[in-house]
Design an enzyme around this catalytic site. Structure first.
Site, PDB file in Angstrom:
ATOM      1  N   HIS A 307      -0.620   4.750   3.229  1.00  0.00           N
ATOM      2  CA  HIS A 307      -1.312   3.896   2.268  1.00  0.00           C
ATOM      3  C   HIS A 307      -0.495   2.625   2.055  1.00  0.00           C
ATOM      4  O   HIS A 307       0.732   2.671   2.078  1.00  0.00           O
ATOM      5  CB  HIS A 307      -1.495   4.619   0.924  1.00  0.00           C
ATOM      6  CG  HIS A 307      -2.580   4.021   0.107  1.00  0.00           C
ATOM      7  ND1 HIS A 307      -2.381   2.931  -0.688  1.00  0.00           N
ATOM      8  CD2 HIS A 307      -3.891   4.347  -0.011  1.00  0.00           C
ATOM      9  CE1 HIS A 307      -3.523   2.608  -1.261  1.00  0.00           C
ATOM     10  NE2 HIS A 307      -4.450   3.452  -0.865  1.00  0.00           N
ATOM     11  N   ASP A 364      -8.513  10.059   1.315  1.00  0.00           N
ATOM     12  CA  ASP A 364      -9.511  10.427   2.320  1.00  0.00           C
ATOM     13  C   ASP A 364      -9.164  11.699   3.082  1.00  0.00           C
ATOM     14  O   ASP A 364      -9.984  12.202   3.844  1.00  0.00           O
ATOM     15  CB  ASP A 364      -9.676   9.281   3.337  1.00  0.00           C
ATOM     16  CG  ASP A 364     -10.316   8.069   2.697  1.00  0.00           C
ATOM     17  OD1 ASP A 364     -11.176   8.270   1.835  1.00  0.00           O
ATOM     18  OD2 ASP A 364      -9.949   6.944   3.064  1.00  0.00           O
TER      19      ASP A 364
HETATM   20  N1  CMC Z   1      -0.441   7.525  11.536  1.00  0.00           N
HETATM   21  C1  CMC Z   1       0.638   7.148  12.265  1.00  0.00           C
HETATM   22  N2  CMC Z   1       1.428   6.111  11.952  1.00  0.00           N
HETATM   23  C2  CMC Z   1       1.116   5.417  10.864  1.00  0.00           C
HETATM   24  C3  CMC Z   1       0.011   5.732  10.056  1.00  0.00           C
HETATM   25  C4  CMC Z   1      -0.778   6.833  10.434  1.00  0.00           C
HETATM   26  N3  CMC Z   1      -1.838   7.185   9.685  1.00  0.00           N
HETATM   27  N4  CMC Z   1      -0.083   4.860   9.023  1.00  0.00           N
HETATM   28  C5  CMC Z   1       0.932   4.009   9.179  1.00  0.00           C
HETATM   29  N5  CMC Z   1       1.682   4.343  10.288  1.00  0.00           N
HETATM   30  C6  CMC Z   1       2.908   3.683  10.752  1.00  0.00           C
HETATM   31  C7  CMC Z   1       2.592   2.357  11.436  1.00  0.00           C
HETATM   32  O1  CMC Z   1       2.412   2.525  12.817  1.00  0.00           O
HETATM   33  C8  CMC Z   1       3.833   1.576  11.090  1.00  0.00           C
HETATM   34  O2  CMC Z   1       4.882   2.021  11.934  1.00  0.00           O
HETATM   35  P1  CMC Z   1       6.030   0.987  12.455  1.00  0.00           P
HETATM   36  O3  CMC Z   1       6.745   0.554  11.214  1.00  0.00           O
HETATM   37  O4  CMC Z   1       6.859   1.800  13.387  1.00  0.00           O
HETATM   38  O5  CMC Z   1       5.293  -0.136  13.142  1.00  0.00           O
HETATM   39  C9  CMC Z   1       4.202   2.030   9.688  1.00  0.00           C
HETATM   40  O6  CMC Z   1       3.673   3.364   9.594  1.00  0.00           O
HETATM   41  C10 CMC Z   1       3.617   1.167   8.577  1.00  0.00           C
HETATM   42  O7  CMC Z   1       2.171   1.114   8.756  1.00  0.00           O
HETATM   43  P2  CMC Z   1       1.291  -0.181   8.562  1.00  0.00           P
HETATM   44  O8  CMC Z   1       0.073  -0.051   9.401  1.00  0.00           O
HETATM   45  O9  CMC Z   1       2.142  -1.401   8.760  1.00  0.00           O
HETATM   46  O10 CMC Z   1       0.960  -0.058   7.020  1.00  0.00           O
HETATM   47  P3  CMC Z   1      -0.208  -0.776   6.273  1.00  0.00           P
HETATM   48  O11 CMC Z   1       0.177  -0.800   4.851  1.00  0.00           O
HETATM   49  O12 CMC Z   1      -0.535  -2.079   6.922  1.00  0.00           O
HETATM   50  O13 CMC Z   1      -1.477   0.181   6.518  1.00  0.00           O
HETATM   51  C11 CMC Z   1      -3.005   1.973   6.303  1.00  0.00           C
HETATM   52  C12 CMC Z   1      -1.898   1.155   5.623  1.00  0.00           C
HETATM   53  C13 CMC Z   1      -3.701   2.844   5.249  1.00  0.00           C
HETATM   54  C14 CMC Z   1      -4.061   1.032   6.907  1.00  0.00           C
HETATM   55  C15 CMC Z   1      -2.366   2.845   7.423  1.00  0.00           C
HETATM   56  O14 CMC Z   1      -1.438   3.749   6.856  1.00  0.00           O
HETATM   57  C16 CMC Z   1      -3.408   3.612   8.249  1.00  0.00           C
HETATM   58  O15 CMC Z   1      -3.935   3.069   9.219  1.00  0.00           O
HETATM   59  N6  CMC Z   1      -3.728   4.881   7.868  1.00  0.00           N
HETATM   60  C17 CMC Z   1      -4.786   5.629   8.523  1.00  0.00           C
HETATM   61  C18 CMC Z   1      -6.156   5.176   8.007  1.00  0.00           C
HETATM   62  C19 CMC Z   1      -6.438   5.684   6.611  1.00  0.00           C
HETATM   63  O16 CMC Z   1      -6.228   6.850   6.302  1.00  0.00           O
HETATM   64  N7  CMC Z   1      -6.965   4.774   5.766  1.00  0.00           N
HETATM   65  C20 CMC Z   1      -7.374   5.113   4.395  1.00  0.00           C
HETATM   66  C21 CMC Z   1      -6.515   4.482   3.373  1.00  0.00           C
HETATM   67  S1  CMC Z   1      -6.740   5.189   1.719  1.00  0.00           S
HETATM   68  C22 CMC Z   1      -8.370   4.788   1.294  1.00  0.00           C
HETATM   69  C23 CMC Z   1      -8.482   3.365   0.943  1.00  0.00           C
HETATM   70  O17 CMC Z   1      -8.204   3.008  -0.202  1.00  0.00           O
HETATM   71  O18 CMC Z   1      -8.866   2.576   1.809  1.00  0.00           O
END
Ligand code: CMC
Length: 429
Positions: A307, A364
């Site tokens: 998140h 989720d």
């Molecule tokens: N599985 C594997 N790796 C992950 C995941 C995941 N679900 N989420 C983040 N990471 C890794 C990402 O690859 C990155 O690694 P590195 O630092 O080595 O490059 C690190 O963790 C930070 O992730 P980010 O993508 O830079 O973080 P963000 O804040 O931009 O994204 C997120 C947050 C929710 C989009 C992401 O965690 C994600 O894609 N999760 C899966 C989709 C999901 O469950 N979304 C629902 C969110 S909650 C409902 C809502 O309010 O929308």
């Protein structure tokens, strides 16, 4: 004494005011930075940028705190109803009994949608994803209520648009499902409460008696409360930014529905079930899928994990995980993907990759399992999220309007070509 921050740039020092919120979070106000120094700030994904001052929802991602108008989400999920929470979010206070009855009455008397909306619905093929249908029908209200096009016309009209939005959303949502099935739509039964009304429109079939199961209605009520607002996330920021151009509330919320649809936001609840099913069909090898999620050359991510703001735990996920056990037990449903989800969570939470990056199950991760037990098809999961988030979008749109916020218009750093002469087509290489 008011605090300031100092910024040194090109040998000059600039003093910038510091803003403090009621929960002691601080922000550096850069409102005059460009004028004074010529510089802007750059923050891809707005990871550290506050877009507004809001009195609606407080969220502390490090401590896993979520409060609507000062009330803890845990308490609201246990004791309140979705209509009461909607009132709280939109009007800023818990309603008196009379206020809630009036609010509920107003909603009940606007649940019908214009018959011509059915013609629009008929135009969609049954392959249409219900989120696309929902966004379209929601925006179509601008055509049926053209007086809503000017959001500043009157407070009474804004109230009416708010009531219409809350009243018709379940009708649109259920109808988008019926369209996918190719079934005739059901009309709202206003003898029922908000959640039961929706369930009956979803599941009643012609010629068959349909009784709403109170366990199902209560579980839905809790899920909607848990989704009702989440401050400046992708879809809410979209609603505020569209609304800031003085587009109507219906157009603004329709844009929010579209923003929610993506798999990184609300669409994740659908993806979680698809993922869990794939793991199950693949033999349930958890380690294999955890490794795929960690592999940077593999596009697979553990859906329902991670998140932007929660870095400890998501308080909504905690409540939903408990509720999933309870709802499945009460309904006598045994879902093998619940076991897979629990194992996946257990393994991920002990894995360095997830620990170092502070990746925890989000709202989720378990919600889809409950939706499935309630009989909702996977395509409808994000629609359920949209139904829950609606009061939050409304409250945020109204706050933006009432505070007369300026049009949202970020800046950029241009990294493209510099000025160059036009080349006639026959001289291009
Ligand atoms: N599985 C594997 N790796 C992950 C995941 C995941 N679900 N989420 C983040 N990471 C890794 C990402 O690859 C990155 O690694 P590195 O630092 O080595 O490059 C690190 O963790 C930070 O992730 P980010 O993508 O830079 O973080 P963000 O804040 O931009 O994204 C997120 C947050 C929710 C989009 C992401 O965690 C994600 O894609 N999760 C899966 C989709 C999901 O469950 N979304 C629902 C969110 S909650 C409902 C809502 O309010 O929308």
């Amino acid at each position: 004494m008011s605090k300031t921050a100092e910024l040194k740039l090109n040998g000059q020092t600039y003093e910038l005011p510091v803003i403090e919120g009621t929960e002691k979070e601080i922000a550096i106000d850069i409102g005059e930075l460009r004028e004074k120094s010529g510089a802007i700030t750059l923050d891809l994904g707005y990871k550290n940028t506050g877009a507004t001052k809001s009195a609606i929802t407080f969220l502390d991602g490090d401590q896993g705190i979520l409060r609507y108008r000062g009330y803890a989400i845990e308490e609201l999920a246990e004791k309140s109803t979705f209509e009461e929470v909607s009132y709280l979010l939109i009007f800023g206070k818990l309603p008196t009994r009379q206020e809630l009855e009036e609010f509920s009455y107003d909603i009940r008397t606007h649940t019908l949608v214009h018959e011509d909306i059915k013609k629009i619905l008929d135009g969609f093929p049954s392959t249409a994803h219900p989120m696309g249908v929902l966004a379209s029908l929601f925006c179509a209200q601008t055509a049926f209520y053209p007086e809503s096009l000017d959001p500043n016309r009157s407070d009474e009209l804004v109230y009416l648009s708010i009531i219409r939005s809350l009243a018709k959303m379940p009708t649109f949502a259920a109808w988008s499902y019926k369209n996918a099935l190719g079934h005739p739509v059901n009309y709202p039964d206003n003898e029922l409460d908000y959640c039961s009304r929706f369930l009956k429109m979803m599941f009643a079939l012609p010629g068959q008696r349909y009784e709403v199961d109170p366990v199902v209605a209560q579980a839905l009520n809790q899920l909607l409360i848990l989704h009702a607002d989440h401050e400046q996330n992708c879809s809410t920021s979209t609603v505020r930014i569209v609304g800031s151009s003085r587009a109507s509330i219906y157009a603004s919320i329709s844009a929010g529905i579209n923003a929610l649809w993506g798999p990184l936001h609300g669409g994740a609840n659908q993806e979680v079930i698809v993922m869990l099913e794939n793991i199950r069909k693949d033999g349930g090898n958890i380690e294999k899928w955890i490794n795929k999620a960690k592999d940077k050359n593999d596009p697979f991510r553990l859906m329902g994990f991670g998140h932007r703001v929660y870095k400890n735990f998501d308080p909504r996920a905690k409540i939903i995980k408990r509720a999933a056990d309870g709802v499945l037990a009460k309904l006598g449903v045994k879902d093998p993907v619940l076991d897979i989800a629990k194992k996946l969570e257990e393994v991920a939470l002990q894995d360095d990759y997830f620990v170092e990056r502070k990746l925890y199950p989000n709202v989720d991760f378990y919600s889809g399992i409950i939706y499935r037990a309630l009989g909702l098809p996977v395509d409808m999961f994000t629609v359920m999220f949209a139904m829950g988030r609606l009061p939050g979008w409304i409250a945020q749109w109204k706050e933006m309007r009432d505070n007369k916020e300026p049009i949202g218009r970020p800046r950029q750093i241009y990294v493209g070509e510099r000025l160059r002469p036009y080349v006639p087509i026959d001289q291009r290489g």
